[in-house]
Design a protein around this motif. Structure first.
Motif, PDB file in Angstrom:
ATOM      1  N   PRO A  95      -2.808   2.902   5.399  1.00 37.58           N
ATOM      2  CA  PRO A  95      -3.538   2.530   6.621  1.00 37.58           C
ATOM      3  C   PRO A  95      -4.971   2.129   6.296  1.00 37.58           C
ATOM      4  N   ARG A  96      -5.467   1.117   6.985  1.00 41.11           N
ATOM      5  CA  ARG A  96      -6.835   0.673   6.742  1.00 41.11           C
ATOM      6  C   ARG A  96      -7.789   1.353   7.718  1.00 41.11           C
ATOM      7  N   PRO A  97      -8.954   1.759   7.246  1.00 36.64           N
ATOM      8  CA  PRO A  97      -9.929   2.375   8.140  1.00 36.64           C
ATOM      9  C   PRO A  97     -10.476   1.348   9.135  1.00 36.64           C
ATOM     10  N   ARG A  98     -10.798   1.815  10.338  1.00 33.41           N
ATOM     11  CA  ARG A  98     -11.295   0.924  11.389  1.00 33.41           C
ATOM     12  C   ARG A  98     -12.556   1.505  12.021  1.00 33.41           C
ATOM     13  N   ARG A  99     -13.224   0.665  12.756  1.00 35.48           N
ATOM     14  CA  ARG A  99     -14.408   1.100  13.495  1.00 35.48           C
ATOM     15  C   ARG A  99     -14.062   1.180  14.977  1.00 35.48           C
ATOM     16  N   GLY A 100     -14.375   2.298  15.625  1.00 34.42           N
ATOM     17  CA  GLY A 100     -14.183   2.409  17.052  1.00 34.42           C
ATOM     18  C   GLY A 100     -12.730   2.441  17.464  1.00 34.42           C
ATOM     19  N   LYS A 101     -12.460   2.094  18.718  1.00 35.98           N
ATOM     20  CA  LYS A 101     -11.121   2.218  19.286  1.00 35.98           C
ATOM     21  C   LYS A 101     -10.353   0.903  19.310  1.00 35.98           C
ATOM     22  N   SER A 102     -11.021  -0.195  19.070  1.00 32.67           N
ATOM     23  CA  SER A 102     -10.327  -1.491  19.119  1.00 32.67           C
ATOM     24  C   SER A 102      -9.417  -1.646  17.907  1.00 32.67           C
ATOM     25  N   TRP A 103      -8.470  -2.551  18.022  1.00 35.41           N
ATOM     26  CA  TRP A 103      -7.464  -2.717  16.964  1.00 35.41           C
ATOM     27  C   TRP A 103      -7.114  -4.186  16.823  1.00 35.41           C
ATOM     28  N   ASN A 104      -7.583  -4.784  15.727  1.00 37.01           N
ATOM     29  CA  ASN A 104      -7.211  -6.148  15.360  1.00 37.01           C
ATOM     30  C   ASN A 104      -7.041  -6.214  13.857  1.00 37.01           C
ATOM     31  N   ASN A 105      -6.223  -7.133  13.403  1.00 39.78           N
ATOM     32  CA  ASN A 105      -6.227  -7.540  12.004  1.00 39.78           C
ATOM     33  C   ASN A 105      -6.710  -8.982  11.953  1.00 39.78           C
ATOM     34  N   GLY A 106      -7.882  -9.186  11.394  1.00 42.92           N
ATOM     35  CA  GLY A 106      -8.417 -10.539  11.268  1.00 42.92           C
ATOM     36  C   GLY A 106      -8.224 -11.051   9.856  1.00 42.92           C
ATOM     37  N   ASP A 107      -6.980 -11.064   9.382  1.00 44.43           N
ATOM     38  CA  ASP A 107      -6.706 -11.361   7.976  1.00 44.43           C
ATOM     39  C   ASP A 107      -6.651 -12.875   7.765  1.00 44.43           C
ATOM     40  N   LEU A 108      -7.824 -13.465   7.621  1.00 46.17           N
ATOM     41  CA  LEU A 108      -7.944 -14.912   7.547  1.00 46.17           C
ATOM     42  C   LEU A 108      -7.612 -15.476   6.172  1.00 46.17           C
ATOM     43  N   HIS A 109      -7.777 -14.665   5.119  1.00 50.72           N
ATOM     44  CA  HIS A 109      -7.589 -15.177   3.767  1.00 50.72           C
ATOM     45  C   HIS A 109      -6.878 -14.131   2.909  1.00 50.72           C
ATOM     46  N   THR A 110      -6.000 -14.604   2.031  1.00 54.63           N
ATOM     47  CA  THR A 110      -5.281 -13.718   1.124  1.00 54.63           C
ATOM     48  C   THR A 110      -5.285 -14.321  -0.270  1.00 54.63           C
ATOM     49  N   ALA A 111      -5.084 -13.478  -1.276  1.00 52.21           N
ATOM     50  CA  ALA A 111      -5.045 -13.954  -2.656  1.00 52.21           C
ATOM     51  C   ALA A 111      -4.307 -12.945  -3.514  1.00 52.21           C
ATOM     52  N   MET A 112      -3.855 -13.409  -4.683  1.00 50.39           N
ATOM     53  CA  MET A 112      -3.241 -12.556  -5.701  1.00 50.39           C
ATOM     54  C   MET A 112      -3.890 -12.863  -7.042  1.00 50.39           C
ATOM     55  N   ALA A 113      -4.165 -11.817  -7.816  1.00 54.08           N
ATOM     56  CA  ALA A 113      -4.682 -11.981  -9.177  1.00 54.08           C
ATOM     57  C   ALA A 113      -4.533 -10.655  -9.901  1.00 54.08           C
ATOM     58  N   ASP A 114      -4.489 -10.728 -11.218  1.00 47.10           N
ATOM     59  CA  ASP A 114      -4.424  -9.515 -12.045  1.00 47.10           C
ATOM     60  C   ASP A 114      -5.837  -9.205 -12.510  1.00 47.10           C
ATOM     61  N   PHE A 115      -6.547  -8.398 -11.736  1.00 46.50           N
ATOM     62  CA  PHE A 115      -7.972  -8.215 -11.972  1.00 46.50           C
ATOM     63  C   PHE A 115      -8.281  -7.375 -13.203  1.00 46.50           C
ATOM     64  N   ASP A 116      -7.416  -6.421 -13.543  1.00 39.53           N
ATOM     65  CA  ASP A 116      -7.670  -5.588 -14.715  1.00 39.53           C
ATOM     66  C   ASP A 116      -6.767  -5.958 -15.891  1.00 39.53           C
ATOM     67  N   ASN A 117      -6.084  -7.100 -15.787  1.00 35.78           N
ATOM     68  CA  ASN A 117      -5.277  -7.643 -16.889  1.00 35.78           C
ATOM     69  C   ASN A 117      -4.184  -6.689 -17.373  1.00 35.78           C
ATOM     70  N   ASP A 118      -3.644  -5.891 -16.456  1.00 31.51           N
ATOM     71  CA  ASP A 118      -2.607  -4.941 -16.862  1.00 31.51           C
ATOM     72  C   ASP A 118      -1.201  -5.522 -16.768  1.00 31.51           C
ATOM     73  N   GLY A 119      -1.081  -6.801 -16.401  1.00 31.20           N
ATOM     74  CA  GLY A 119       0.218  -7.449 -16.301  1.00 31.20           C
ATOM     75  C   GLY A 119       0.835  -7.392 -14.927  1.00 31.20           C
ATOM     76  N   ARG A 120       0.106  -6.842 -13.936  1.00 36.54           N
ATOM     77  CA  ARG A 120       0.625  -6.745 -12.578  1.00 36.54           C
ATOM     78  C   ARG A 120      -0.364  -7.386 -11.612  1.00 36.54           C
ATOM     79  N   LEU A 121       0.144  -8.230 -10.724  1.00 37.44           N
ATOM     80  CA  LEU A 121      -0.718  -8.887  -9.758  1.00 37.44           C
ATOM     81  C   LEU A 121      -1.210  -7.897  -8.709  1.00 37.44           C
ATOM     82  N   ASP A 122      -2.494  -7.955  -8.424  1.00 38.65           N
ATOM     83  CA  ASP A 122      -3.102  -7.197  -7.342  1.00 38.65           C
ATOM     84  C   ASP A 122      -3.252  -8.122  -6.134  1.00 38.65           C
ATOM     85  N   LEU A 123      -3.511  -7.534  -4.980  1.00 37.70           N
ATOM     86  CA  LEU A 123      -3.582  -8.288  -3.734  1.00 37.70           C
ATOM     87  C   LEU A 123      -4.985  -8.201  -3.145  1.00 37.70           C
ATOM     88  N   VAL A 124      -5.414  -9.316  -2.553  1.00 38.00           N
ATOM     89  CA  VAL A 124      -6.690  -9.362  -1.829  1.00 38.00           C
ATOM     90  C   VAL A 124      -6.404  -9.790  -0.400  1.00 38.00           C
TER      91      VAL A 124
END
Length: 640
Positions: free
Chosen positions: A417-446
């Motif tokens: 679960p993602r932390p939120r502010r206040g009582k409102s509830w939206n997901n404003g997920d405008l952009h997504t990406a995948m990359a292996d940031f620590d070079n461990d051979g597994r893609l991470d998500l942004v």
């Protein structure tokens, strides 16, 4: 098969291409077995690593202090092999001294003419008293080598905002038409641009509700084409939505309308399988492993997304509802009781439930990558979702490729679960990406969220050895609220993936920023330098491509599939150009994390030409920057 590699000084300039070999199931009817997971004891992140920040914002140190930007792009404009920056779709900064400094480039030649913008009111009348004059900023500004001469050209897109629906007739309101149309700017190789010749793409008749762009060679002729996503002609009006366009490239910077011939034409009436819909993002990928690039249109207004399957003969068939790319299985369209009560009290009538075609997502972005290392491409969809819309409004989701469709896992299914502010509830997920940031051979998500004040952050989800994801945002030093667009690439040439991120203050007023964001008043760009890759002890390989051009593969390698084999493990990447809304574009380079592997058994490039030709290299060293030229017997490699 090529078996040699050559060490060269420096990294050659590289560009874009298209994809892959015919899949195993084409011949056998069966998908190949998935590769075993990486050994956790070799690739798990050490506790000491995560205790220190993975990313540090170095924007001030590299000369970007005070530079405002919602939109941002990494690309190489002057051919020196380093990623330059394009901010706000108008400000160009050239990389200096291996990315330690960026300098404003003011003589680039791309024009932003002084223009008066007149908007229309709800009755279609021009608001001349509210007109604003200033440098024109295009709807999109993408970069790709459209003339196959080895440098990145510019696609400058205009969105018509001067049309009004009068009953059943679309009216052009002349007072609101500023006269500008889409353009192509050709690069001379030094980062200086000149306007290209006019074509159907730039003509007055071609103008429409342009929103986003994907650049790809759809038929393997070595010439880049444009897939242009178009939205509402008048916001919220389903009738007459803009038809997404396929512009076929001629190899010199001109483009002709190939939409109808490719089978991509849609109809203006809403509600049907073939209806035009507002596309808020577009992209491309070879999703069925047949070597051709498929086209993806991301729909707004909770309408079905489109997956256009490339038939390999220049035509496409829409399969999104069959594969579950169109949306999830919940299509009842019912609004919650609280929403209906609110409408009843405010407007005197209950809000009516939606038809099935209006009961899916508001999709803004689509990241592509092989998350589970099983040899096919998975998707991460970014959605705007509101609690008031009910459970038939789609959540952001990971779509795991099952070769003949997708298994959809929402962010509520597989992420904490993602932390939120206040009582409102939206997901404003405008952009997504995948990359292996620590070079461990597994893609991470942004997931980069914005536009809502209830907890919209840049979040990073680190993939664990068992394939699950943890929210590593706070642990790795990210604190970025109100995201603009993102671009991912290794700008400092140290073997790990960095993040360029814009900032949006939409709905984040100064009161909110004073309370939660240390009073920030300027939406400065962030350059988040990756610090974990070098200290993880994991190895990497970065690959750029140079195709043969017309009749072979497009010069930039857009659409090419790159396969790296290390022991029992196989990693794949594709070179893409255009990912979603708001100029989302990553540079044309494939970045591989290799874990503790000290040698690469093979590197294969499947080119996006008509023959799906391949170049294979064996026994490749790790921790290298590699340039693959189509048909070359040797790799060009360097350590930086």
């Amino acid at each position: 098969m090529h078996t040699r590699w050559k060490v060269c000084g420096g990294v050659a300039a590289a560009l874009c291409l298209i994809a892959g070999a015919r899949a195993q199931e084409k011949a056998t009817g069966k998908p190949p077995p998935p590769a075993p997971p990486l050994a956790p004891q070799e690739n798990a992140t050490a506790p000491a690593e995560t205790a220190r920040p993975w990313f540090v914002n170095v924007a001030k140190e590299v000369g970007l202090e005070g530079q405002r930007a919602k939109d941002c792009v990494f690309t190489d404009l002057n051919g020196d092999g380093l990623w330059d920056l394009v901010l706000r779709k108008r400000d160009i900064y050239l990389s200096r001294r291996q990315g330690t400094k960026f300098k404003l480039h003011e003589t680039h030649g791309i024009e932003f003419p002084e223009t008066t913008i007149v908007t229309l009111d709800g009755e279609g009348k021009p608001q001349t008293k509210k007109a604003k004059t200033g440098p024109f900023v295009p709807q999109y500004l993408y970069f790709a080598d459209v003339d196959n001469d080895g440098d990145q050209d510019a696609l400058w897109g205009v969105k018509a905002h001067w049309e009004f629906l009068d009953g059943t007739t679309w009216i052009r309101v002349a007072e609101a038409d500023h006269g500008l149309r889409s353009r192509v700017y050709l690069n001379d190789g030094s980062g200086t641009f000149a306007r290209g010749a006019d074509s159907q793409f730039t003509s007055d008749k071609a103008v429409g509700a342009a929103m986003a762009l994907a650049i790809v060679d759809v038929d393997g002729d070595g010439l880049l084409d444009l897939f242009e996503g178009r939205e509402y002609r008048q916001y919220g009006e389903l009738f007459g939505c803009g038809v997404d366009r396929l512009w076929k490239g001629d190899g010199s910077g001109g483009f002709a309308d190939g939409t109808e011939a490719a089978g991509l034409m849609t109809v203006p009436e809403p509600g049907g399988a073939s209806s035009s819909r507002p596309s808020y993002g577009v992209t491309h990928a070879d999703l069925d492993n047949d070597g051709d690039q498929d086209l993806l249109a991301l729909s707004y207004g909770r309408q079905w997304n489109r997956q256009w399957r490339n038939e390999g003969d220049g035509t496409f068939v829409e399969v999104g509802r069959e594969t579950m790319f169109a949306g999830d299985a919940i299509t009842h369209g019912r609004y919650p009781a609280a929403t209906k009560k609110f409408f009843k009290e405010k407007y005197g009538t209950e809000r009516q439930d939606e038809a099935p075609f209006r009961a899916n997502g508001n999709t803004f972005d689509c990241a592509v990558g092989d998350v589970d290392n099983d040899g096919d491409l998975d998707l991460l969809l970014g959605e705007i979702t509101h609690a008031w819309a009910g459970d038939s409004s789609d959540l952001s989701a990971l779509l795991r490729n099952e070769r003949f469709g997708f298994h959809r896992e929402t962010v509520n299914d597989f992420l904490p679960p993602r932390p939120r502010r206040g009582k409102s509830w939206n997901n404003g997920d405008l952009h997504t990406a995948m990359a292996d940031f620590d070079n461990d051979g597994r893609l991470d998500l942004v997931i980069a969220s914005g536009d809502y004040p209830d907890g919209q952050f840049l979040r990073l989800y680190h993939q664990q050895a068992d394939g699950t994801f943890i929210d590593a945002t706070e642990d790795i030093g990210l604190d970025w609220e109100g995201c603009g667009s993102i671009s991912l690439g290794d700008y400092d040439r140290d073997g790990d993936v960095d993040i360029l991120v814009g900032r949006s203050f939409a709905r984040l007023n100064q009161k909110h920023r004073d309370q939660f964001m240390d009073g920030v008043s300027v939406n400065e760009v962030g350059l988040l330098q990756n610090r974990v890759g070098n200290r993880s002890g994991n190895h990497f390989l970065n690959v750029r491509l140079v195709g043969g051009g017309a009749g072979a593969a497009n010069r930039s390698g857009i659409g090419a599939r790159i396969t790296v084999k290390v022991g029992a493990q196989t990693f794949i990447r594709e070179i893409r150009c255009g990912a979603g809304l708001a100029n989302h574009q990553d540079p044309p380079e494939a970045c591989f994390g290799l874990g503790k592997a000290e040698r690469i058994d093979s590197l294969t490039v499947t080119w996006p030409d008509a023959a799906h030709s391949q170049d294979v290299y064996t026994d490749v060293p790790v921790d290298r920057f590699v340039v693959v030229s189509q048909g070359a017997k040797e790799l060009e490699t360097s350590k930086r």
